[in-house]
Motif scaffolding. Structure first.
Motif, PDB file in Angstrom:
ATOM      1  N   GLN A   1       8.334  -1.642  -1.522  1.00 24.94           N
ATOM      2  CA  GLN A   1       9.744  -1.925  -1.799  1.00 24.94           C
ATOM      3  C   GLN A   1      10.193  -3.206  -1.087  1.00 24.94           C
ATOM      4  O   GLN A   1      10.865  -4.051  -1.669  1.00 24.94           O
ATOM      5  N   GLU A   2       9.776  -3.358   0.169  1.00 25.60           N
ATOM      6  CA  GLU A   2      10.130  -4.559   0.922  1.00 25.60           C
ATOM      7  C   GLU A   2       9.547  -5.818   0.273  1.00 25.60           C
ATOM      8  O   GLU A   2      10.239  -6.824   0.099  1.00 25.60           O
ATOM      9  N   MET A   3       8.282  -5.735  -0.106  1.00 28.07           N
ATOM     10  CA  MET A   3       7.617  -6.891  -0.695  1.00 28.07           C
ATOM     11  C   MET A   3       8.214  -7.236  -2.061  1.00 28.07           C
ATOM     12  O   MET A   3       8.477  -8.406  -2.360  1.00 28.07           O
ATOM     13  N   GLU A   4       8.444  -6.238  -2.896  1.00 26.56           N
ATOM     14  CA  GLU A   4       9.014  -6.478  -4.218  1.00 26.56           C
ATOM     15  C   GLU A   4      10.413  -7.058  -4.122  1.00 26.56           C
ATOM     16  O   GLU A   4      10.772  -7.971  -4.877  1.00 26.56           O
ATOM     17  N   THR A   5      11.219  -6.552  -3.209  1.00 27.43           N
ATOM     18  CA  THR A   5      12.577  -7.068  -3.026  1.00 27.43           C
ATOM     19  C   THR A   5      12.539  -8.540  -2.642  1.00 27.43           C
ATOM     20  O   THR A   5      13.308  -9.355  -3.169  1.00 27.43           O
ATOM     21  N   LEU A   6      11.631  -8.883  -1.746  1.00 27.41           N
ATOM     22  CA  LEU A   6      11.488 -10.273  -1.330  1.00 27.41           C
ATOM     23  C   LEU A   6      11.009 -11.147  -2.489  1.00 27.41           C
ATOM     24  O   LEU A   6      11.535 -12.247  -2.718  1.00 27.41           O
ATOM     25  N   GLU A   7      10.036 -10.673  -3.257  1.00 27.23           N
ATOM     26  CA  GLU A   7       9.555 -11.426  -4.427  1.00 27.23           C
ATOM     27  C   GLU A   7      10.687 -11.666  -5.417  1.00 27.23           C
ATOM     28  O   GLU A   7      10.854 -12.794  -5.911  1.00 27.23           O
ATOM     29  N   ILE A   8      11.447 -10.637  -5.711  1.00 31.65           N
ATOM     30  CA  ILE A   8      12.559 -10.744  -6.661  1.00 31.65           C
ATOM     31  C   ILE A   8      13.548 -11.806  -6.192  1.00 31.65           C
ATOM     32  O   ILE A   8      14.002 -12.645  -6.975  1.00 31.65           O
ATOM     33  N   GLN A   9      13.881 -11.798  -4.888  1.00 29.99           N
ATOM     34  CA  GLN A   9      14.837 -12.768  -4.346  1.00 29.99           C
ATOM     35  C   GLN A   9      14.290 -14.188  -4.401  1.00 29.99           C
ATOM     36  O   GLN A   9      14.983 -15.110  -4.829  1.00 29.99           O
ATOM     37  N   LEU A  10      13.042 -14.370  -3.969  1.00 31.90           N
ATOM     38  CA  LEU A  10      12.446 -15.705  -3.971  1.00 31.90           C
ATOM     39  C   LEU A  10      12.363 -16.270  -5.393  1.00 31.90           C
ATOM     40  O   LEU A  10      12.668 -17.442  -5.626  1.00 31.90           O
ATOM     41  N   LEU A  11      11.960 -15.435  -6.340  1.00 33.58           N
ATOM     42  CA  LEU A  11      11.876 -15.881  -7.735  1.00 33.58           C
ATOM     43  C   LEU A  11      13.258 -16.177  -8.304  1.00 33.58           C
ATOM     44  O   LEU A  11      13.454 -17.174  -9.002  1.00 33.58           O
ATOM     45  N   SER A  12      14.216 -15.339  -7.978  1.00 30.38           N
ATOM     46  CA  SER A  12      15.586 -15.561  -8.438  1.00 30.38           C
ATOM     47  C   SER A  12      16.123 -16.895  -7.922  1.00 30.38           C
ATOM     48  O   SER A  12      16.804 -17.626  -8.649  1.00 30.38           O
ATOM     49  N   ASP A  13      15.787 -17.222  -6.680  1.00 33.81           N
ATOM     50  CA  ASP A  13      16.238 -18.482  -6.082  1.00 33.81           C
ATOM     51  C   ASP A  13      15.759 -19.696  -6.875  1.00 33.81           C
ATOM     52  O   ASP A  13      16.380 -20.760  -6.805  1.00 33.81           O
TER      53      ASP A  13
ATOM     54  N   ILE B   1       0.827  -1.208   0.000  1.00 34.75           N
ATOM     55  CA  ILE B   1       0.000   0.000   0.000  1.00 34.75           C
ATOM     56  C   ILE B   1       0.860   1.257   0.000  1.00 34.75           C
ATOM     57  O   ILE B   1       0.633   2.179  -0.765  1.00 34.75           O
ATOM     58  N   ASP B   2       1.896   1.300   0.856  1.00 37.97           N
ATOM     59  CA  ASP B   2       2.773   2.472   0.824  1.00 37.97           C
ATOM     60  C   ASP B   2       4.120   2.083   0.211  1.00 37.97           C
ATOM     61  O   ASP B   2       4.434   0.908   0.054  1.00 37.97           O
TER      62      ASP B   2
END
Length: 152
Positions: free
Chosen positions: A129-141, A123-124
């Motif tokens: 940024q926190e959620m997207e960073t985590l998604e990027i890392q999990l997908l990269s893994d 929402i903010d």
């Protein structure tokens, strides 16, 4: 990880991910957060997605993924995390529009939805940024490129 995944297919779409793929993506998103979990993934067509999106979010259009976290009554411990409703036609359309592999976009939608069930939001700007960073890392893994990069 002990995951009980209930898969409900309410879509006529072709080329849906297999249950073992969905299970892998859910487990990846839950790693480090939950040892035991029950999750339902319901794959739907546009009409059901639109109806649910209108009822629960006030948006009268189909959407890619809806997350319905389970909130246990106080003092009750249960492994039920919640439900994801994923609209197959929207995922397919978005993958094409974004020049992404459809299966990669499915993985992103599952991981994104599970993170919502865990309490993450966008929402903010800081939360996003926190959620997207985590998604990027999990997908990269799991070998999937950054879903937020422009692939056009």
């Amino acid at each position: 990880m002990n995951l009980d995944l209930d898969l409900q297919l309410a879509s006529d779409a072709d080329n849906l991910p297999r249950k073992d793929q969905l299970q892998c993506w859910v487990e990846k998103a839950l790693s480090g957060y939950r040892e035991n979990a029950e999750v339902t993934i319901r794959i739907v067509d546009s009409a059901e997605s639109q109806s649910l999106n209108a009822s629960y979010r006030g948006k009268d259009k189909p959407t890619n993924v809806l997350s319905f976290p389970f909130e246990a009554p106080e003092g009750i411990q249960i492994d039920l995390l919640g439900d994801l409703v994923i609209c197959a036609p929207v995922v397919e359309t978005e993958a094409g529009e974004q020049n992404k592999s459809t299966i990669d976009h499915w993985a992103h939608m599952v991981i994104h939805g599970i993170l919502h069930l865990l309490g993450f939001d966008h929402i903010d700007e800081n939360d996003a940024q926190e959620m997207e960073t985590l998604e990027i890392q999990l997908l990269s893994d799991i070998g999937i490129p950054n879903p937020y990069e422009d692939n056009t």
